[in-house]
Design an enzyme around this catalytic site. Structure first.
Site, PDB file in Angstrom:
ATOM      1  N   ALA A   1      10.316  -6.658  40.492  1.00 52.92           N
ATOM      2  CA  ALA A   1       8.949  -6.155  40.384  1.00 52.92           C
ATOM      3  C   ALA A   1       9.030  -4.634  40.282  1.00 52.92           C
ATOM      4  O   ALA A   1       9.110  -3.923  41.283  1.00 52.92           O
ATOM      5  CB  ALA A   1       8.125  -6.567  41.605  1.00 52.92           C
TER       6      ALA A   1
ATOM      7  N   ASP B   1       8.121  -7.415  25.279  1.00 55.85           N
ATOM      8  CA  ASP B   1       6.854  -8.104  24.966  1.00 55.85           C
ATOM      9  C   ASP B   1       5.755  -7.537  25.862  1.00 55.85           C
ATOM     10  O   ASP B   1       5.254  -8.216  26.768  1.00 55.85           O
ATOM     11  CB  ASP B   1       7.016  -9.613  25.181  1.00 55.85           C
ATOM     12  CG  ASP B   1       5.766 -10.390  24.785  1.00 55.85           C
ATOM     13  OD1 ASP B   1       4.987  -9.879  23.952  1.00 55.85           O
ATOM     14  OD2 ASP B   1       5.570 -11.502  25.299  1.00 55.85           O
TER      15      ASP B   1
ATOM     16  N   SER C   1       5.820  -5.344  36.329  1.00 51.51           N
ATOM     17  CA  SER C   1       5.266  -4.465  37.370  1.00 51.51           C
ATOM     18  C   SER C   1       4.459  -5.241  38.406  1.00 51.51           C
ATOM     19  O   SER C   1       4.215  -4.746  39.504  1.00 51.51           O
ATOM     20  CB  SER C   1       4.374  -3.393  36.734  1.00 51.51           C
ATOM     21  OG  SER C   1       3.303  -3.999  36.023  1.00 51.51           O
TER      22      SER C   1
ATOM     23  N   CYS D   1       1.221  -7.086  20.628  1.00 56.74           N
ATOM     24  CA  CYS D   1       0.090  -8.024  20.566  1.00 56.74           C
ATOM     25  C   CYS D   1      -1.221  -7.265  20.429  1.00 56.74           C
ATOM     26  O   CYS D   1      -2.287  -7.818  20.656  1.00 56.74           O
ATOM     27  CB  CYS D   1       0.063  -8.919  21.799  1.00 56.74           C
ATOM     28  SG  CYS D   1      -0.182  -8.036  23.357  1.00 56.74           S
TER      29      CYS D   1
END
Length: 391
Positions: A275, A295, A249, A335
């Site tokens: 983007a 991810d 983004s 994460c």
């Protein structure tokens, strides 16, 4: 050295006797008046000295740095940094084809509240506690004393990581200055934006997982979602992917991704970068990809966001299962430290069941050895990943 005194409630020292490095505020019986970042000495209710650490406001009141009466001076930080350095030597991370790695991983290197990543001859230091913030000059001086002239420049990047600090915390070079922002990871070159980029500028925690992806890339059309500056994309290209699409983004991240393509594969037309919002892209994309990487940034930075985070992981993985080609491979990660391995796996399982596809687990992934987990602090395990084969 005399530090401010903190006395625990009776029986509250048991977790510290097992070397857990945190003292929670509810365990404190009484204390001298302390300011954020003060060095303190912790005692049991019976007056037994446990060790020294950094005090801060909040639920984690003390981060323990020693379990004895060690003086927290530059020599202390030098010895801890040297031990971390020697661990990385044992891991063979300092090679001509690799000069990017984590030197200090907080509690995992017995320096809670401190992160240091190495990019070439620049150390990017990040404080996550006021105590480490106030010790930053001693730590910087110790860093440039590391063997083999490891560190020439020390960049302090804690503007967004420090809680409860009202003093000036702008990012700046403590030692040295801008040299080059090109670092090398497993033979690939990367522009690392430690001045303005996310975290310390790059995600060195995926180094080994990117190498694994390279082995699966040959002949595949690859989609790298939440690509940041393109790490997985270039390993896929080197691995022989027929096409690689990178999506993030952030237009700035995409610009760096394109720069990194030119650095490693000048003029290579296999790569395109977009983007765009990841959820929008994956909703609207076709079904031509047969290797997808998910991810995302941490969906849950705190326990309060856990429910929404698990919904987010389920939604993005369900779309990937829906869109990936038969025989495709999905690399999917979390994460978020607040999300356990079991919770993440359940979210992915739910997404797979929703899709109705046949899915097999090929690999279960975690953080690399330069992000060690203190055996007394299991909370340090934060990166979870699955490699899945989808029929």
């Amino acid at each position: 050295m005399t530090y401010k005194k903190i006395v625990l409630k009776k029986g509250s020292e048991e977790f510290l006797k097992r070397f857990h490095p945190w003292v929670f505020s509810g365990a404190i019986h009484r204390m001298e008046k302390c300011e954020d970042g003060d060095n303190v000495t912790v005692y049991t209710a019976d007056g037994e000295l446990i060790g020294n650490g950094h005090y801060q406001l909040g639920s984690i009141a003390v981060r323990m740095l020693s379990f004895d009466d060690t003086t927290l001076d530059e020599e202390f930080y030098f010895e801890r940094l040297l031990a971390a350095y020697n661990t990385r030597v044992a891991l063979n991370l300092m090679r001509p084809d690799n000069n990017s790695f984590r030197l200090v991983h907080g509690e995992g290197d017995f320096l809670p509240g401190l992160v240091v990543d190495i990019y070439g001859n620049t150390a990017v230091m990040q404080a996550h506690s006021p105590g480490m913030h106030f010790a930053r000059n001693m730590i910087a001086n110790a860093l440039v004393r590391m063997p083999n002239a490891l560190v020439k420049n020390v960049y302090y990047k804690s503007e967004t990581t420090l809680p409860y600090i009202t003093r000036d915390t702008e990012n700046y070079y403590i030692i040295g200055q801008y040299d080059t922002n090109i670092a090398v990871e497993n033979g690939l070159q990367f522009h690392v934006d430690w001045l303005k980029g996310q975290k310390t500028g790059f995600f060195v925690d995926q180094r080994e997982n990117r190498l694994l992806l390279e082995k699966y890339a040959k002949g595949r059309k690859v989609l790298n979602m939440f690509c940041y500056t393109g790490g997985f994309s270039f390993y896929a290209m080197r691995g022989g992917a027929t096409a690689v699409h990178s999506v993030d983004s952030s237009s700035k991240a995409i610009s760096l991704t394109r720069d990194n393509v030119e650095l490693n594969f000048p003029g290579d037309t296999r790569h395109e970068a977009f983007a765009e919002d990841a959820f929008k892209y994956i909703n609207e994309m076709d079904r031509s990809y047969d290797l997808i990487i998910l991810d995302p940034p941490a969906f849950a930075k705190h326990k309060s966001a856990l429910k929404n985070a698990l919904i987010g992981y389920r939604k993005i993985n369900a779309k990937a299962f829906e869109k990936i080609q038969s025989g495709g491979i999905l690399f999917t990660f979390s994460c978020s430290q607040a999300v356990s391995k079991e919770q993440f796996r359940l979210a992915v399982f739910s997404a797979a069941a929703q899709s109705g596809r046949k899915v097999r687990i090929l690999h279960q992934l975690t953080q690399p050895a330069d992000h060690p987990i203190n055996i007394y602090h299991p909370e340090g395990e934060y990166l979870k990943g699955l490699v899945l084969y989808v029929e």
